[in-house]
Design an enzyme around this catalytic site. Structure first.
Site, PDB file in Angstrom:
ATOM      1  CE  LYS A   1      38.170  -9.596  20.606  1.00 46.70           C
ATOM      2  NZ  LYS A   1      37.455 -10.530  19.750  1.00 46.70           N
TER       3      LYS A   1
HETATM    4  C1  E4P Z   1      37.578  -9.879  16.376  1.00 48.13           C
HETATM    5  O1  E4P Z   1      38.355  -9.908  17.323  1.00 48.13           O
HETATM    6  C2  E4P Z   1      36.438 -10.764  16.210  1.00 48.13           C
HETATM    7  O2  E4P Z   1      36.675 -11.970  16.886  1.00 48.13           O
HETATM    8  C3  E4P Z   1      36.165 -11.159  14.792  1.00 48.13           C
HETATM    9  O3  E4P Z   1      37.070 -10.615  13.876  1.00 48.13           O
HETATM   10  C4  E4P Z   1      34.737 -11.216  14.386  1.00 48.13           C
HETATM   11  O4  E4P Z   1      34.655 -11.567  13.039  1.00 48.13           O
HETATM   12  P1  E4P Z   1      33.328 -12.117  12.348  1.00 48.13           P
HETATM   13  O5  E4P Z   1      32.541 -10.951  11.869  1.00 48.13           O
HETATM   14  O6  E4P Z   1      33.828 -12.933  11.218  1.00 48.13           O
HETATM   15  O7  E4P Z   1      32.581 -12.921  13.381  1.00 48.13           O
END
Ligand code: E4P
Length: 231
Positions: free
Chosen positions: A83
Site C-alpha cells: 500500500k
Molecule cells: C483502507 O484500506 C483503510 O485502511 C481504511 O479503510 C481506513 O478507514 P478509516 O477511515 O475508518 O480509518
C-alpha cells in the site's frame, strides 16, 4: 464485489474468515499500531487466514524509501500487496513496484483525477475512502461514481476498492456503483448479517419443527445413517 476485511486484528480475521466471505484484507499503520505483537507476524497470519491479497502499507515519504519498504513487505508473504499513499512519490514508487510485478494498492485517493494518475502508475487497487469524505461533507457516492466512470469500461486494469466503510449502506452503494472490491471493518461486516425478519424466521421455523418431535428424530436418524455409510 469482492469483500476484504479492514483490520490489524488476527482474532477478527479468524472470526470473519470462518464465514467464507473474505477474498482479502487491508491493514494500515493505524490499525496495526493498536495490536500487540510483531507486525510481520500479524501480516503473515492474516495472509494465511484470508488466503488472498493483503495490503501492508509503507510509511516512508520518499519514493526510494517506499520502494525499499514495499519490496521488504512483499517478501513477508506472497499475498502481500504494497500500500502506497497517494502523492508524487507514491506514484513513482507504485510505478517501480508494479513494473517489477509487485501489486500495489494506492491509498488515500479522494478524487477521479487522483484515480486516473494511480491507474497510469500501474496500481492494482485504487482505494477511495468513503467515510472520510462523508466526514467532511463531501458526498462519497458522487466521488466513487466519478472514479468508477472515469476508469471504466475496460480502460484500465486497476480495480476500484471502496474503503473507510462506516456502515452497511456504504457497502451497498459501493457494489451498486461497480466497485470491484470493498474493505470493511469487522463491525460493518457483522452489521451486514442482520435483518429482523431473518432472526424471526429462524425462530419460527425452529418453534414449528419442535411441535413435531418425531420429525426431529427422523432428521437425526437421516444424519446418523449418512455418517455411518461414509465411515
Ligand atoms: C483502507 O484500506 C483503510 O485502511 C481504511 O479503510 C481506513 O478507514 P478509516 O477511515 O475508518 O480509518
Amino acid at each position: 464485489m469482492k469483500l476484504f476485511i479492514d483490520t490489524g486484528s488476527v482474532a477478527e480475521v479468524e472470526e470473519i474468515a470462518g464465514w467464507g466471505i473474505l477474498s482479502g484484507a487491508t491493514t494500515n499503520p493505524s490499525l496495526l499500531a493498536k495490536e500487540q505483537g510483531e507486525p510481520g507476524d500479524i501480516i503473515r497470519r492474516i495472509c494465511d487466514l484470508v488466503d488472498g491479497p493483503t495490503s501492508a502499507e509503507v510509511v516512508s515519504t520518499d519514493a526510494a524509501g517506499m520502494v525499499a519498504e514495499g519490496r521488504a513487505l512483499h517478501e513477508l508473504h506472497e499475498h502481500v500487496v504494497v500500500k502506497t499513499p497517494f502523492s508524487k512519490e507514491g506514484l513513482a514508487a507504485c510505478k517501480e513496484l508494479s513494473s517489477d510485478g509487485i501489486p500495489v494498492n494506492m491509498t488515500l485517493v479522494f478524487s477521479a483525477n487522483q484515480a486516473l494518475l494511480a491507474a497510469e502508475a500501474g496500481a492494482t487497487y485504487i482505494s477511495c475512502f468513503m467515510g472520510r469524505l462523508d466526514d467532511i461533507s463531501i458526498d462519497s457516492t458522487e466521488v466513487v461514481r466519478e472514479i468508477v466512470e472515469a476508469l471504466r469500461p475496460g480502460r484500465t486494469a486497476s480495480q476500484v476498492l471502496a474503503a473507510s466503510m462506516r456502515h452497511p449502506g456504504h457497502m451497498v452503494t459501493a457494489a451498486r456503483l461497480g466497485c470491484e472490491v470493498s474493505t470493511a471493518p469487522a463491525k460493518v461486516l457483522r452489521q451486514m448479517l442482520d435483518h429482523p425478519l431473518t432472526s424471526a424466521g429462524i425462530e419460527r421455523f425452529a418453534a414449528d419443527w419442535k411441535t413435531r418431535p418425531e420429525f426431529a428424530e427422523w432428521l437425526r436418524g437421516l444424519v446418523d445413517a449418512r455418517a455411518a455409510s461414509v465411515r
